[in-house]
Design an enzyme around this catalytic site. Structure first.
Site: not given
Length: 824
Positions: A412, A465
């Site tokens: 993330d 990401e």
């Protein structure tokens, strides 16, 4: 107290233990040989009396209270008993038997500590934390924690009434790690580390390496044994590398476990074991290849969805224990479903029981808030340049893969790691040593992790990401890339959602947003995502973003999913979006599965299922996914029609697919250029009735025409319903069809030649008639010319006669004149 015992006491260090400031209590407490005797010392706060019970020798020694705080000591002749316990009395009636934790000198080896300090101890979680252990036949738990700047560290828990004076830990030789073996501490017991910082402040901290943690709002760590689970996914693990290659079909169902299914009666969370068959049933039915779980590491706040982690090594207790989670993963693997885990190495929350100011100093984070804090998120940033911190994170990623058989790590907020000024204004960040905004330590961490992951677990995927244009996210490490396998394509998601949100009337002016993704499609290995981030915080759900009336919304969403599934790249869709939820994602409720009973939602769900099936079965949709040879535009330059058409190709031309998407809200007839002669059959049309459309499909096989269109030698004509997408498969002619076509061509050629001959004869006849007419006309003209000539000749004779007569008359007149003249 006798003089001998008094002289053996190290009073300054005893005072350090009493005031909980001793960092090596094992040198004082426990049994120590002194001459021919054994000096026993123990600190039992609140005790009124203590006896040493050596049952193997059938002896009992009364200990003397040397300090009223509960410090006891005694001398016993002989050697240290093989087995002994303390009998601790509280008041006159209550007494307990406890084993002496300070007789056990257990700790990390010098090699373990050196590797940890160098940041390369990839299984450090097997050393730090709480680990069940048997020492000299005694069962208990070994505790170890990295807290180099602490004055003193203790283990506290139910087993010592949360009293930090009872089990003060020993500092390792290098000064960074505190460790201790405590007998009789069993699995399931709660504990924390009590840390006394320099300056006197005392903190209770959860174990950073704990394998278990209490369910919020409680936050103690829990002793867990994670070694006993018997895995049954050998087949899956053996085939994982083959199933997760660069061009393998990967369609991901992103999900938040707490909202997938809930207890029907209580609306409480289901256990991992209860969730497993429910997830398998749905994911298998829908044809997804993987599930991606929003972070299941322990976190205090439900509303963070797991993205603000406290217990990095502990599966959240919301759904059960570590072993329960293993069962969940194992069950999915046995069903042929991969498991991707969201992982958050970019930041951590400020909760005081977590990593923040862990040993009284900024240990895991930077001390400078310009480096150590996200001003907008309110969280702290890891100090990636500290080897022990990077080791903590690298080992954690490996832990989930190697202990829980996770198939991919989705990292993330990578962009926030790469840029020192991410989300910050001038003055809120510090440049690197070269004056740039690149976080060099974070870059090294990412490269290190991706390198070691591939070496230890070659079939596991690393997914980033990353929301910027940082180069070579999926580039190879040897080519100065970061070494990820896949990057989330945030650009595609933003551009496409922006485009599809417009009313079709205005889409012609935004055509570039639809096609721009193919300009950079092969710069990285991408995953196309419609993720949870797009259906929260007022952004509306996927169907809610679509323009128009209800029917148009679903039609738009159907072509959206079809475009994504046929566009190059892996696929991801967040739960609830494949049934057309109108309510945004909410972690407090279950997904609205009842919607599937209604036709529009049922049709959409059926479409996603069929798209997943096509994606997996049709090699053209994945076999050359990362190669430009796998995709070719047919028509991407007709913005006025709001349409695109393209080819998806595999190694064999027979596997080619033709995709036509009509983003206009009007029916259109398209002539589609194709490269191969043959037939084209529509294998999916989003306007089919089974998907909630009106059934305006191309049901008949379409034969090509030998007419060049869009730069292709052949073409076919198809009808496109408003807001619809069509996928055509290519069917080459069979040998019989080729013979029939050749015969038909021969007949047509003969007929053509006969027709041409007939036409030529007609032309010749017309030309002959014309010639005859022209000849007749010429003859007539000749006769008329002869008549005119005769007439002219006759007239000329008469004129000659007249001239002769005139000459005679003139001659006569001349003679007469001469006669007259001579007479004169």
């Amino acid at each position: 107290m006798n003089d001998k015992l008094y002289k053996l006491m190290n009073w300054p260090r005893i005072e350090g233990i009493i005031y909980s400031e001793e960092d090596n209590p094992h040198e004082v407490l426990g049994p120590h040989i002194t001459g021919k005797s054994v000096l026993f010392q123990t600190f039992q706060p609140g005790a009124s009396g203590v006896f040493v019970i050596a049952e193997s020798e059938n002896k009992k020694y009364k200990m003397e209270m040397v300090d009223e705080s509960g410090y006891f000591a005694c001398l016993a002749a002989g050697k240290i008993p093989e087995h002994y316990e303390y009998e601790v009395q509280y008041g006159k009636k209550e007494s307990v038997r406890v084993k002496d934790a300070y007789r056990y000198h257990v700790g990390l080896t010098e090699n373990d500590i050196d590797k940890f300090n160098a940041g390369i101890h990839y299984t450090i979680y097997e050393k730090l934390g709480a680990h069940l252990m048997t020492v000299d036949g005694v069962e208990g738990t070994f505790f170890a924690v990295w807290a180099p700047n602490a004055l003193r560290v203790s283990v506290v828990g139910d087993f010592n009434h949360w009293d930090g004076r009872v089990h003060q830990m020993k500092r390792s030789k290098d000064g960074g790690i505190f460790e201790m073996f405590i007998p009789d501490v069993k699995p399931g017991e709660c504990y924390k580390f009590e840390i006394k910082a320099k300056g006197g402040l005392t903190y209770l901290k959860a174990d950073p390496y704990a394998f278990g943690q209490q369910l919020r709002p409680e936050n103690a760590s829990i002793v867990r044994d994670i070694s006993g689970y018997k895995w049954k996914d050998k087949k899956w693990i053996g085939e994982r590398e083959k199933n997760q290659q660069e061009n393998s079909p990967i369609s991901v169902f992103e999900m938040y476990l707490g909202s997938f299914r809930r207890n029907k009666d209580t609306d409480e969370y289901l256990n991992y074991r209860e969730l497993a068959p429910e997830v398998v049933k749905y994911v298998k039915e829908m044809g997804y290849t993987h599930v991606e779980l929003l972070p299941i590491m322990e976190h205090p706040l439900d509303a963070s969805w797991g993205y603000q982690v406290i217990g990095y090594y502990a599966p959240t207790a919301r759904y059960g224990t570590a072993e329960d989670f293993m069962y969940f993963v194992d069950t999915l693997h046995q069903a042929g479903i991969g498991v991707i885990l969201d992982w958050v190495p970019a930041h951590f929350p400020r909760d005081t029981y977590g990593l923040s100011q862990f040993d009284g100093t900024c240990l895991y984070e930077h001390a400078d808030p310009r480096q150590g804090a996200h001003p907008h998120w309110g969280t702290l940033i890891y100090n990636y340049g500290r080897p022990q911190v990077s080791n903590y994170l690298i080992a954690n990623a490996l832990y989930w893969v190697e202990k829980y058989h996770i198939d991919a790590i989705r990292m993330d907020a990578v962009a926030s790691m790469l840029y020192l000024d991410y989300g910050k204004r001038d003055g809120e960040w510090v440049a690197n040593i070269y004056g740039g905004n690149e976080n060099l330590q974070a870059i090294e961490l990412l490269k290190h992790l991706n390198s070691v992951m591939k070496k230890r677990n070659p079939g596991v995927l690393m997914i980033a990401e990353e929301s910027t244009a940082w180069p070579k996210i999926t580039g190879k490490l040897e080519d100065d890339g970061l070494g990820f396998d896949i990057k989330w394509n945030m650009g595609f998601m933003n551009d496409f959602i922006n485009y599809i949100s417009y009313d079709p009337y205005f889409r012609a002016h935004h055509h570039n947003e639809l096609t721009f993704s193919m300009v950079y499609a092969y710069s990285e290995n991408f995953m196309l995502v419609f993720s949870h981030d797009e259906v929260v915080h007022g952004k509306s759900t996927m169907v809610g973003k679509m323009p128009g009336v209800l029917e148009d919304k679903f039609a738009n969403l159907r072509i959206s999913y079809t475009y994504m599934m046929t566009h190059p790249g892996k696929k991801l869709l967040f739960m609830g979006q494949d049934i057309g939820e109108f309510r945004e994602f909410d972690e407090t409720r279950e997904t609205e599965w009842s919607l599937i009973q209604h036709e529009p939602h049922k049709g959409l769900n059926r479409l996603v299922k069929d798209l997943n099936s096509l994606y997996r079965k049709k090699s053209a949709l994945h076999a050359l996914d990362t190669s430009p040879e796998g995709f070719e535009w047919i028509n991407c330059i007709s913005p006025e029609k709001c349409m695109v058409s393209f080819l998806r190709k595999a190694e064999k031309k027979e596997e080619v697919l033709v995709v036509v998407v009509n983003f206009a809200n009007t029916a259109q007839k398209f002539v589609i250029g194709v490269p191969y002669e043959g037939k084209y059959k529509e294998i999916l049309n989003t306007d089919a009735k089974c998907y909630g459309g009106l059934g305006r499909v191309n049901s008949d096989v379409i034969f090509v025409m030998e007419e060049e269109v869009d730069g292709k030698p052949y073409s076919f004509t198809m009808e496109s319903a408003p807001l619809s997408a069509s996928i055509f498969s290519y069917i080459p002619y069979t040998e019989k069809e080729k013979e029939q076509i050749e015969r038909k061509k021969a007949v047509l050629a003969a007929e053509l030649r006969a027709e041409e001959a007939k036409c030529e004869a007609e032309v010749a006849k017309e030309e002959a008639a014309k010639a005859r007419q022209e000849a007749e006309n010429a003859n007539k003209l000749a006769r008329e010319a002869m008549d005119r000539a005769r007439e002219a000749e006759k007239k000329a004779v008469e004129e000659v006669k007249k001239a002769q007569e005139e000459m005679k008359r003139v001659e006569k007149l001349r003679r007469e004149a001469e006669i007259k003249s001579s007479n004169i």
